[in-house]
Write a protein that holds these residues in place. Structure first.
Motif, PDB file in Angstrom:
ATOM      1  N   ILE A 120     -32.163  13.224  27.689  1.00 53.39           N
ATOM      2  CA  ILE A 120     -31.644  13.119  29.058  1.00 53.39           C
ATOM      3  C   ILE A 120     -30.895  11.808  29.238  1.00 53.39           C
ATOM      4  N   ALA A 121     -31.422  10.733  28.679  1.00 52.42           N
ATOM      5  CA  ALA A 121     -30.767   9.432  28.786  1.00 52.42           C
ATOM      6  C   ALA A 121     -29.421   9.430  28.075  1.00 52.42           C
ATOM      7  N   HIS A 122     -29.333  10.074  26.912  1.00 50.66           N
ATOM      8  CA  HIS A 122     -28.065  10.136  26.186  1.00 50.66           C
ATOM      9  C   HIS A 122     -27.028  10.947  26.970  1.00 50.66           C
ATOM     10  N   LYS A 123     -27.469  12.041  27.547  1.00 49.86           N
ATOM     11  CA  LYS A 123     -26.563  12.872  28.345  1.00 49.86           C
ATOM     12  C   LYS A 123     -26.102  12.095  29.567  1.00 49.86           C
ATOM     13  N   ALA A 124     -27.021  11.367  30.208  1.00 48.81           N
ATOM     14  CA  ALA A 124     -26.663  10.575  31.386  1.00 48.81           C
ATOM     15  C   ALA A 124     -25.644   9.501  31.028  1.00 48.81           C
ATOM     16  N   GLU A 125     -25.788   8.903  29.857  1.00 52.06           N
ATOM     17  CA  GLU A 125     -24.834   7.875  29.423  1.00 52.06           C
ATOM     18  C   GLU A 125     -23.442   8.481  29.231  1.00 52.06           C
ATOM     19  N   ALA A 126     -23.382   9.670  28.652  1.00 59.54           N
ATOM     20  CA  ALA A 126     -22.103  10.334  28.452  1.00 59.54           C
ATOM     21  C   ALA A 126     -21.469  10.706  29.795  1.00 59.54           C
ATOM     22  N   VAL A 127     -22.277  11.190  30.724  1.00 59.69           N
ATOM     23  CA  VAL A 127     -21.766  11.562  32.051  1.00 59.69           C
ATOM     24  C   VAL A 127     -21.283  10.320  32.802  1.00 59.69           C
ATOM     25  N   LYS A 128     -22.052   9.234  32.719  1.00 63.64           N
ATOM     26  CA  LYS A 128     -21.664   7.982  33.363  1.00 63.64           C
ATOM     27  C   LYS A 128     -20.326   7.491  32.802  1.00 63.64           C
ATOM     28  N   GLY A 129     -20.162   7.597  31.498  1.00 65.87           N
ATOM     29  CA  GLY A 129     -18.908   7.195  30.869  1.00 65.87           C
ATOM     30  C   GLY A 129     -17.735   8.030  31.349  1.00 65.87           C
ATOM     31  N   GLY A 130     -17.968   9.334  31.484  1.00 56.41           N
ATOM     32  CA  GLY A 130     -16.914  10.214  31.990  1.00 56.41           C
ATOM     33  C   GLY A 130     -16.526   9.872  33.413  1.00 56.41           C
ATOM     34  N   ALA A 131     -17.521   9.517  34.224  1.00 54.02           N
ATOM     35  CA  ALA A 131     -17.246   9.142  35.611  1.00 54.02           C
ATOM     36  C   ALA A 131     -16.454   7.838  35.663  1.00 54.02           C
ATOM     37  N   GLU A 149     -13.623   1.251  29.144  1.00 53.59           N
ATOM     38  CA  GLU A 149     -15.076   1.081  29.168  1.00 53.59           C
ATOM     39  C   GLU A 149     -15.774   2.435  29.310  1.00 53.59           C
ATOM     40  N   GLY A 150     -15.243   3.277  30.176  1.00 59.29           N
ATOM     41  CA  GLY A 150     -15.805   4.612  30.365  1.00 59.29           C
ATOM     42  C   GLY A 150     -15.698   5.461  29.118  1.00 59.29           C
ATOM     43  N   ARG A 151     -14.556   5.372  28.456  1.00 60.67           N
ATOM     44  CA  ARG A 151     -14.362   6.117  27.216  1.00 60.67           C
ATOM     45  C   ARG A 151     -15.379   5.672  26.165  1.00 60.67           C
ATOM     46  N   GLY A 152     -15.613   4.374  26.081  1.00 61.41           N
ATOM     47  CA  GLY A 152     -16.593   3.845  25.131  1.00 61.41           C
ATOM     48  C   GLY A 152     -18.000   4.326  25.432  1.00 61.41           C
ATOM     49  N   ASP A 153     -18.382   4.280  26.707  1.00 67.44           N
ATOM     50  CA  ASP A 153     -19.713   4.764  27.100  1.00 67.44           C
ATOM     51  C   ASP A 153     -19.867   6.248  26.791  1.00 67.44           C
ATOM     52  N   GLN A 154     -18.810   6.999  27.049  1.00 67.48           N
ATOM     53  CA  GLN A 154     -18.849   8.439  26.824  1.00 67.48           C
ATOM     54  C   GLN A 154     -19.011   8.741  25.332  1.00 67.48           C
ATOM     55  N   VAL A 155     -18.259   8.043  24.504  1.00 68.53           N
ATOM     56  CA  VAL A 155     -18.352   8.253  23.057  1.00 68.53           C
ATOM     57  C   VAL A 155     -19.737   7.862  22.553  1.00 68.53           C
ATOM     58  N   LYS A 156     -20.271   6.746  23.054  1.00 70.52           N
ATOM     59  CA  LYS A 156     -21.596   6.292  22.629  1.00 70.52           C
ATOM     60  C   LYS A 156     -22.656   7.339  22.986  1.00 70.52           C
ATOM     61  N   GLY A 157     -22.592   7.864  24.209  1.00 66.47           N
ATOM     62  CA  GLY A 157     -23.554   8.883  24.630  1.00 66.47           C
ATOM     63  C   GLY A 157     -23.434  10.152  23.819  1.00 66.47           C
ATOM     64  N   ASN A 158     -22.203  10.582  23.561  1.00 69.00           N
ATOM     65  CA  ASN A 158     -21.991  11.801  22.775  1.00 69.00           C
ATOM     66  C   ASN A 158     -22.464  11.626  21.335  1.00 69.00           C
ATOM     67  N   THR A 159     -22.255  10.435  20.784  1.00 63.40           N
ATOM     68  CA  THR A 159     -22.697  10.156  19.420  1.00 63.40           C
ATOM     69  C   THR A 159     -24.224  10.191  19.336  1.00 63.40           C
ATOM     70  N   LYS A 160     -24.885   9.611  20.320  1.00 61.80           N
ATOM     71  CA  LYS A 160     -26.348   9.633  20.337  1.00 61.80           C
ATOM     72  C   LYS A 160     -26.871  11.062  20.470  1.00 61.80           C
ATOM     73  N   GLN A 161     -26.179  11.873  21.278  1.00 58.47           N
ATOM     74  CA  GLN A 161     -26.589  13.274  21.431  1.00 58.47           C
ATOM     75  C   GLN A 161     -26.455  14.008  20.103  1.00 58.47           C
TER      76      GLN A 161
END
Length: 65
Positions: free
Chosen positions: A15-26, A42-54
């Motif tokens: 859930i935390a990884h998905k939230a990080e990806a969603v936050k990055g997209g926002a 910054e958002g693109r980086g957060d999104q990539v980090k969350g997707n990678t963790k997922q």
């Protein structure tokens, strides 16, 4: 107590990884709307980090079973 899908800790992490990806997209979207290239990046980086963790979690789950 464990559930069929795994232990509760891994569910929380997913859930935390998905939230990080969603936050990055926002952030990326807000940066695009406001014209802030810094916020977009910054958002693109957060999104990539969350997707990678997922993706890592999915691979880890595949080898568990």
């Amino acid at each position: 107590m464990t559930t069929k899908g795994g232990d509760p800790m891994s569910i929380g992490k997913k859930i935390a990884h998905k939230a990080e990806a969603v936050k990055g997209g926002a952030k990326k979207t807000v940066g695009r709307v406001t014209g802030s290239w810094h916020l977009r990046a910054e958002g693109r980086g957060d999104q990539v980090k969350g997707n990678t963790k997922q993706a890592g979690a999915k691979i880890k789950d595949a080898f568990k079973h």
